[in-house]
Motif scaffolding. Sequence first.
Motif, PDB file in Angstrom:
ATOM      1  N   TRP A   1      -0.956 -10.478  -2.393  1.00  0.00           N
ATOM      2  CA  TRP A   1      -1.614 -10.020  -3.611  1.00  0.00           C
ATOM      3  C   TRP A   1      -2.512  -8.821  -3.289  1.00  0.00           C
ATOM      4  CZ3 TRP A   1      -0.416 -11.830  -8.340  1.00  0.00           C
ATOM      5  CH2 TRP A   1       0.288 -13.035  -8.412  1.00  0.00           C
ATOM      6  N   PRO A   2      -2.564  -7.824  -4.166  1.00  0.00           N
ATOM      7  CA  PRO A   2      -3.417  -6.656  -3.925  1.00  0.00           C
ATOM      8  C   PRO A   2      -4.882  -6.879  -4.283  1.00  0.00           C
ATOM      9  CG  PRO A   2      -2.149  -6.323  -5.922  1.00  0.00           C
ATOM     10  CD  PRO A   2      -1.676  -7.622  -5.318  1.00  0.00           C
ATOM     11  N   LEU A   3      -5.209  -8.015  -4.865  1.00  0.00           N
ATOM     12  CA  LEU A   3      -6.596  -8.387  -5.161  1.00  0.00           C
ATOM     13  C   LEU A   3      -6.842  -9.770  -4.574  1.00  0.00           C
ATOM     14  CD1 LEU A   3      -6.918  -7.355  -8.939  1.00  0.00           C
ATOM     15  CD2 LEU A   3      -7.730  -6.070  -6.946  1.00  0.00           C
TER      16      LEU A   3
ATOM     17  N   VAL B   1      -9.199  -2.956  -3.662  1.00  0.00           N
ATOM     18  CA  VAL B   1      -7.758  -3.085  -3.910  1.00  0.00           C
ATOM     19  C   VAL B   1      -7.080  -2.954  -2.554  1.00  0.00           C
ATOM     20  CG1 VAL B   1      -5.748  -2.094  -5.060  1.00  0.00           C
ATOM     21  CG2 VAL B   1      -7.958  -2.171  -6.244  1.00  0.00           C
ATOM     22  N   LEU B   2      -6.199  -3.901  -2.252  1.00  0.00           N
ATOM     23  CA  LEU B   2      -5.600  -4.015  -0.929  1.00  0.00           C
ATOM     24  C   LEU B   2      -4.133  -3.619  -0.941  1.00  0.00           C
ATOM     25  CD1 LEU B   2      -7.084  -7.559  -0.246  1.00  0.00           C
ATOM     26  CD2 LEU B   2      -8.126  -5.336   0.267  1.00  0.00           C
ATOM     27  N   ALA B   3      -3.663  -3.090   0.184  1.00  0.00           N
ATOM     28  CA  ALA B   3      -2.239  -2.782   0.329  1.00  0.00           C
ATOM     29  C   ALA B   3      -1.469  -4.098   0.268  1.00  0.00           C
ATOM     30  CB  ALA B   3      -1.974  -2.073   1.646  1.00  0.00           C
ATOM     31  N   ALA B   4      -0.469  -4.156  -0.596  1.00  0.00           N
ATOM     32  CA  ALA B   4       0.327  -5.374  -0.737  1.00  0.00           C
ATOM     33  C   ALA B   4       1.215  -5.611   0.484  1.00  0.00           C
ATOM     34  CB  ALA B   4       1.175  -5.316  -2.002  1.00  0.00           C
TER      35      ALA B   4
ATOM     36  N   ARG C   1      -0.594  -4.683   5.494  1.00  0.00           N
ATOM     37  CA  ARG C   1      -0.843  -5.620   4.394  1.00  0.00           C
ATOM     38  C   ARG C   1      -2.289  -6.103   4.465  1.00  0.00           C
ATOM     39  NH1 ARG C   1       2.642 -10.620   4.911  1.00  0.00           N
ATOM     40  NH2 ARG C   1       1.107 -11.092   6.496  1.00  0.00           N
ATOM     41  N   GLY C   2      -2.989  -6.003   3.334  1.00  0.00           N
ATOM     42  CA  GLY C   2      -4.360  -6.469   3.241  1.00  0.00           C
ATOM     43  C   GLY C   2      -5.423  -5.430   3.546  1.00  0.00           C
TER      44      GLY C   2
END
Length: 171
Positions: free
Chosen positions: A36-38, A72-75, A119-120
């Motif tokens: 998840w990006p959040l 906001v995170l890299a999926a 990711r993350g």
Amino acid sequence: MRPNPTSIFPATALAILCPAVLAAPGAAAPAGEFAWPLQPRPAVVRAFDKPEHDWLPGHRGVDLAGGSGQSVLAAGDGVVVFAGTVAGKPVVSVDHPGGLRTTYEPVAAAVPVGRRVIRGSPLGVLEPGHQPCSPCLHWGVRRDREYLDPLALVHHTPVRLKPLTQEPAHA
């Protein structure tokens, strides 16, 4: 017309996808490679709604509930290919192995174009302004020019094997 998963994935990738992802229209990638990006896991405010034809209205992504200033995170792992403004909204796009591109808006970028991300890792912060659910994150994914459901990246159903039953032996 919804794409056939065999036209999206190579056969080796299909072999590792769980059944729920295989059955999902527009499935995008094997479960486990994306997150998840959040965080924590957000509520889905508006679902993906791919139009039958490219020129028809639809919703080519999902809207995720968030808070102004939230990270906001890299999926998934990839390279930032765009960090700028589109139609007055701040957007970040990341290319991932296998030809996928994820987009995040409205996000004030904290990463430059060309940066490798995992990711993350943080891409930036969520800004208000995405209607009708501000503040929320519009998260999209596509392969080439085809928009796919980003929830297929993170939703998966565990495979459950049922025991084999043996027929009673007749004497």
